[in-house]
Design a protein around this motif. Sequence first.
Motif, PDB file in Angstrom:
ATOM      1  N   LEU A   1      -3.281   7.396 -11.776  1.00 15.78           N
ATOM      2  CA  LEU A   1      -2.132   6.908 -11.014  1.00 15.78           C
ATOM      3  C   LEU A   1      -0.803   7.506 -11.475  1.00 15.78           C
ATOM      4  O   LEU A   1       0.213   7.346 -10.797  1.00 15.78           O
ATOM      5  CB  LEU A   1      -2.070   5.379 -11.102  1.00 15.78           C
ATOM      6  CG  LEU A   1      -3.179   4.629 -10.352  1.00 15.78           C
ATOM      7  CD1 LEU A   1      -3.093   3.138 -10.614  1.00 15.78           C
ATOM      8  CD2 LEU A   1      -3.126   4.921  -8.853  1.00 15.78           C
ATOM      9  N   ALA A   2      -0.814   8.194 -12.604  1.00 13.05           N
ATOM     10  CA  ALA A   2       0.434   8.729 -13.162  1.00 13.05           C
ATOM     11  C   ALA A   2       1.238   9.582 -12.185  1.00 13.05           C
ATOM     12  O   ALA A   2       2.473   9.495 -12.156  1.00 13.05           O
ATOM     13  CB  ALA A   2       0.134   9.516 -14.443  1.00 13.05           C
ATOM     14  N   PRO A   3       0.615  10.423 -11.342  1.00 11.06           N
ATOM     15  CA  PRO A   3       1.421  11.232 -10.413  1.00 11.06           C
ATOM     16  C   PRO A   3       2.112  10.410  -9.323  1.00 11.06           C
ATOM     17  O   PRO A   3       3.034  10.918  -8.682  1.00 11.06           O
ATOM     18  CB  PRO A   3       0.388  12.179  -9.785  1.00 11.06           C
ATOM     19  CG  PRO A   3      -0.796  12.152 -10.684  1.00 11.06           C
ATOM     20  CD  PRO A   3      -0.817  10.788 -11.268  1.00 11.06           C
ATOM     21  N   TYR A   4       1.654   9.168  -9.117  1.00 12.89           N
ATOM     22  CA  TYR A   4       2.138   8.385  -7.980  1.00 12.89           C
ATOM     23  C   TYR A   4       2.906   7.125  -8.361  1.00 12.89           C
ATOM     24  O   TYR A   4       3.696   6.617  -7.563  1.00 12.89           O
ATOM     25  CB  TYR A   4       0.953   7.947  -7.100  1.00 12.89           C
ATOM     26  CG  TYR A   4      -0.026   9.038  -6.781  1.00 12.89           C
ATOM     27  CD1 TYR A   4       0.301  10.055  -5.890  1.00 12.89           C
ATOM     28  CD2 TYR A   4      -1.296   9.056  -7.358  1.00 12.89           C
ATOM     29  CE1 TYR A   4      -0.621  11.055  -5.572  1.00 12.89           C
ATOM     30  CE2 TYR A   4      -2.210  10.044  -7.052  1.00 12.89           C
ATOM     31  CZ  TYR A   4      -1.872  11.042  -6.160  1.00 12.89           C
ATOM     32  OH  TYR A   4      -2.767  12.028  -5.857  1.00 12.89           O
TER      33      TYR A   4
ATOM     34  N   GLN B   1       4.607   2.817 -13.539  1.00 16.16           N
ATOM     35  CA  GLN B   1       4.001   2.024 -14.606  1.00 16.16           C
ATOM     36  C   GLN B   1       2.689   1.440 -14.121  1.00 16.16           C
ATOM     37  O   GLN B   1       2.594   0.963 -12.987  1.00 16.16           O
ATOM     38  CB  GLN B   1       4.946   0.889 -15.032  1.00 16.16           C
ATOM     39  CG  GLN B   1       4.425   0.090 -16.221  1.00 16.16           C
ATOM     40  CD  GLN B   1       5.423  -0.962 -16.687  1.00 16.16           C
ATOM     41  OE1 GLN B   1       6.585  -0.935 -16.273  1.00 16.16           O
ATOM     42  NE2 GLN B   1       4.982  -1.882 -17.519  1.00 16.16           N
ATOM     43  N   VAL B   2       1.678   1.487 -14.969  1.00 15.03           N
ATOM     44  CA  VAL B   2       0.354   0.953 -14.629  1.00 15.03           C
ATOM     45  C   VAL B   2       0.004  -0.139 -15.625  1.00 15.03           C
ATOM     46  O   VAL B   2       0.038   0.083 -16.837  1.00 15.03           O
ATOM     47  CB  VAL B   2      -0.721   2.064 -14.660  1.00 15.03           C
ATOM     48  CG1 VAL B   2      -2.088   1.497 -14.290  1.00 15.03           C
ATOM     49  CG2 VAL B   2      -0.337   3.214 -13.725  1.00 15.03           C
TER      50      VAL B   2
ATOM     51  N   TYR C   1      -6.653  -2.678 -12.765  1.00 13.34           N
ATOM     52  CA  TYR C   1      -5.329  -2.130 -13.051  1.00 13.34           C
ATOM     53  C   TYR C   1      -4.446  -2.289 -11.818  1.00 13.34           C
ATOM     54  O   TYR C   1      -4.909  -2.195 -10.681  1.00 13.34           O
ATOM     55  CB  TYR C   1      -5.436  -0.646 -13.419  1.00 13.34           C
ATOM     56  CG  TYR C   1      -6.110  -0.400 -14.750  1.00 13.34           C
ATOM     57  CD1 TYR C   1      -5.366  -0.234 -15.915  1.00 13.34           C
ATOM     58  CD2 TYR C   1      -7.502  -0.329 -14.846  1.00 13.34           C
ATOM     59  CE1 TYR C   1      -5.982  -0.007 -17.139  1.00 13.34           C
ATOM     60  CE2 TYR C   1      -8.126  -0.114 -16.066  1.00 13.34           C
ATOM     61  CZ  TYR C   1      -7.365   0.048 -17.204  1.00 13.34           C
ATOM     62  OH  TYR C   1      -7.973   0.266 -18.415  1.00 13.34           O
ATOM     63  N   GLN C   2      -3.152  -2.517 -12.075  1.00 22.85           N
ATOM     64  CA  GLN C   2      -2.184  -2.726 -10.990  1.00 22.85           C
ATOM     65  C   GLN C   2      -0.987  -1.814 -11.192  1.00 22.85           C
ATOM     66  O   GLN C   2      -0.527  -1.596 -12.323  1.00 22.85           O
ATOM     67  CB  GLN C   2      -1.725  -4.189 -10.977  1.00 22.85           C
ATOM     68  CG  GLN C   2      -0.689  -4.511  -9.911  1.00 22.85           C
ATOM     69  CD  GLN C   2      -0.202  -5.944 -10.022  1.00 22.85           C
ATOM     70  OE1 GLN C   2      -0.112  -6.500 -11.124  1.00 22.85           O
ATOM     71  NE2 GLN C   2       0.109  -6.558  -8.894  1.00 22.85           N
TER      72      GLN C   2
END
Length: 339
Positions: A125-128, A131-132, A144-145
């Motif tokens: 999710l880092a490219p989009y 914070q996760v 994960y959210q």
Amino acid sequence: MFEALTPVSEMLARNLDTLSRQPLLVCGLLEDNLPGLLAEAGPAPRVFTTDFRYFQWQQGQGLADIEFGASPGARPAAGLLLLMPKAKAEAEYLLAACLPLLAVGAPVFIAGDNKGGVKAAPKLLAPYCGQVNKLDSARRASLYQAELTTLPSPFILADWVNRYAMEEEQLQICTLPGVFSAGHLDSGSRLLLNSITTLKGRVLDFGCGAGVIGASLLKRHPGLELECIDINALALEASRLTLAENRLEGRVYASDGLSQVNGKFDHIISNPPFHAGLKTFYHTTETLLSSAVDYLKPGGSLILVANAFLPYPELIEKSFGHCDTLAANGKFKIYRASR
């Protein structure tokens, strides 16, 4: 088959208050009636699946908003729940295909088995997302959210197609993430192809994957009437692309086992699957072995490759009355039976 809740969905059931605040687009490794749970708790989800068997089952359950294909339709979505697929590359593909349907600020969830790659969610999710957060962890599963902060480029399927050459046959094989034989010709399929000397008539490539077997058979035996079936939409799309790339013609379509097949064949040829998700799965092949004889013309043959340790000869003999071993190496055996 899909009746019991998976441990992942049991964990998600503890978080329905959060997950049901908006109608989510749900995709990935769908193995139960999680969409029904979400619909009971809030607005009904929209489901996108690459699994034809799951698509048919949910349609039978009366789920209206479900799509089967290589990518979802262009309709906007309020949020995304990705159930982590077996292959990380497939997760990347599904995020790239689904996230453009969301608006900035939309919620994004990834859930999965702790042994199934879900711990890669923050990196995926880092490219989009800025914070996760890990929202929950139970039943050996995690949720994960995140919130979409960077809207990705529109999805273009062609960007995800990889190719490799089969030099012996002078073929270019097109593949997509998560499709069997995605990076090279597997040794089982090679042994199978080298064991088939003469072929004519109507041929079924059962569990076609990237179209390796079907394309090779057409190249070696021009004039075949080829049909390719699979339950995976990405495999079907890869097979279509492989045939088109090599200027070969065949009919490619979704089928749950032999359920969507019409008529009888001169040959049924397969490198059948025995993995589904994270589990070993023999049901599809066992059904093929028991029912193939009914889909063959008189004199027609079933030819398949299998891991040497699998008990397939007994099943073939039970259905056909005999089973020949055409070839074998340390790992694989090629079986043939004729009607």
